[in-house]
Design a protein around this motif. Structure first.
Motif, PDB file in Angstrom:
ATOM      1  N   ALA A   1      42.472 -78.597  87.918  1.00  0.00           N
ATOM      2  CA  ALA A   1      43.821 -78.487  88.478  1.00  0.00           C
ATOM      3  C   ALA A   1      44.198 -77.043  88.835  1.00  0.00           C
ATOM      4  N   GLU A   2      43.485 -76.071  88.283  1.00  0.00           N
ATOM      5  CA  GLU A   2      43.760 -74.662  88.584  1.00  0.00           C
ATOM      6  C   GLU A   2      42.588 -73.813  88.123  1.00  0.00           C
ATOM      7  N   PHE A   3      42.441 -72.650  88.730  1.00  0.00           N
ATOM      8  CA  PHE A   3      41.441 -71.679  88.297  1.00  0.00           C
ATOM      9  C   PHE A   3      41.975 -70.923  87.078  1.00  0.00           C
ATOM     10  N   PRO A   4      41.204 -70.797  86.003  1.00  0.00           N
ATOM     11  CA  PRO A   4      41.677 -70.023  84.859  1.00  0.00           C
ATOM     12  C   PRO A   4      41.994 -68.566  85.210  1.00  0.00           C
ATOM     13  N   ALA A   5      41.293 -68.000  86.167  1.00  0.00           N
ATOM     14  CA  ALA A   5      41.541 -66.605  86.548  1.00  0.00           C
ATOM     15  C   ALA A   5      42.961 -66.386  87.054  1.00  0.00           C
ATOM     16  N   VAL A   6      43.610 -67.436  87.524  1.00  0.00           N
ATOM     17  CA  VAL A   6      44.995 -67.304  87.979  1.00  0.00           C
ATOM     18  C   VAL A   6      45.887 -66.835  86.828  1.00  0.00           C
ATOM     19  N   ALA A   7      45.605 -67.274  85.617  1.00  0.00           N
ATOM     20  CA  ALA A   7      46.387 -66.817  84.458  1.00  0.00           C
ATOM     21  C   ALA A   7      46.230 -65.318  84.250  1.00  0.00           C
ATOM     22  N   ALA A   8      45.007 -64.821  84.402  1.00  0.00           N
ATOM     23  CA  ALA A   8      44.780 -63.380  84.241  1.00  0.00           C
ATOM     24  C   ALA A   8      45.559 -62.597  85.294  1.00  0.00           C
ATOM     25  N   ARG A   9      45.550 -63.088  86.517  1.00  0.00           N
ATOM     26  CA  ARG A   9      46.252 -62.391  87.608  1.00  0.00           C
ATOM     27  C   ARG A   9      47.773 -62.484  87.464  1.00  0.00           C
ATOM     28  N   THR A  10      48.286 -63.704  87.253  1.00  0.00           N
ATOM     29  CA  THR A  10      49.735 -63.909  87.304  1.00  0.00           C
ATOM     30  C   THR A  10      50.437 -63.696  85.971  1.00  0.00           C
ATOM     31  N   LYS A  11      49.794 -64.014  84.879  1.00  0.00           N
ATOM     32  CA  LYS A  11      50.427 -63.901  83.560  1.00  0.00           C
ATOM     33  C   LYS A  11      50.175 -62.552  82.901  1.00  0.00           C
ATOM     34  N   LEU A  12      48.985 -61.961  83.151  1.00  0.00           N
ATOM     35  CA  LEU A  12      48.633 -60.692  82.497  1.00  0.00           C
ATOM     36  C   LEU A  12      48.592 -59.513  83.469  1.00  0.00           C
TER      37      LEU A  12
END
Length: 124
Positions: free
Chosen positions: A56-67
């Motif tokens: 449903a989503e790329f985990p790397a998006v969390a690194a970019r958008t959340k961190l």
């Protein structure tokens, strides 16, 4: 002497949704950064993988958008479909520049991935 070292981690998402994947990934990355006393500038790259049941989503998006990891090389891939693997699993290999020895780095396994090391699963 500063060297590039690898730190492993894994967790699971509760469900295959964008929100669940981002939440689990953010939690895992924050845990790895805290336990290893790493700052963002020390991270050279991160390789994320998910089991095939997470898409449903790329985990790397969390690194970019959340961190805020805007200038760090990030890569996503899927794991092999191995029988009896932890379902809905997110794994990461962080490559960090550090003065610590490999034996002093802490790998983290959260949620449903907590038993991966005990099972002898070393690819994570």
């Amino acid at each position: 002497m500063t060297q590039c070292r690898g730190i492993r981690g894994a967790t699971t998402a509760d469900v295959n949704t964008r929100e669940a994947i981002l939440e689990a990934t953010q939690e895992l990355l924050e845990e790895l950064m805290e336990k290893n006393q790493i700052d963002q500038e020390s991270v050279a790259a991160a390789i994320f993988s998910t089991t095939p049941d997470l898409n449903a989503e790329f985990p790397a998006v969390a690194a970019r958008t959340k961190l805020g990891w805007q200038h760090i090389a990030l890569f996503n891939t899927h794991e092999m479909a191995v029988p009896n693997d932890a379902p809905k699993c997110i794994r990461v290999l962080l490559l960090v520049n550090t003065n610590k020895s490999s034996k002093d780095l802490v790998n983290s396994y959260l949620r449903g991935a907590i038993n991966l090391r005990a099972r002898g699963t070393t690819q994570n």
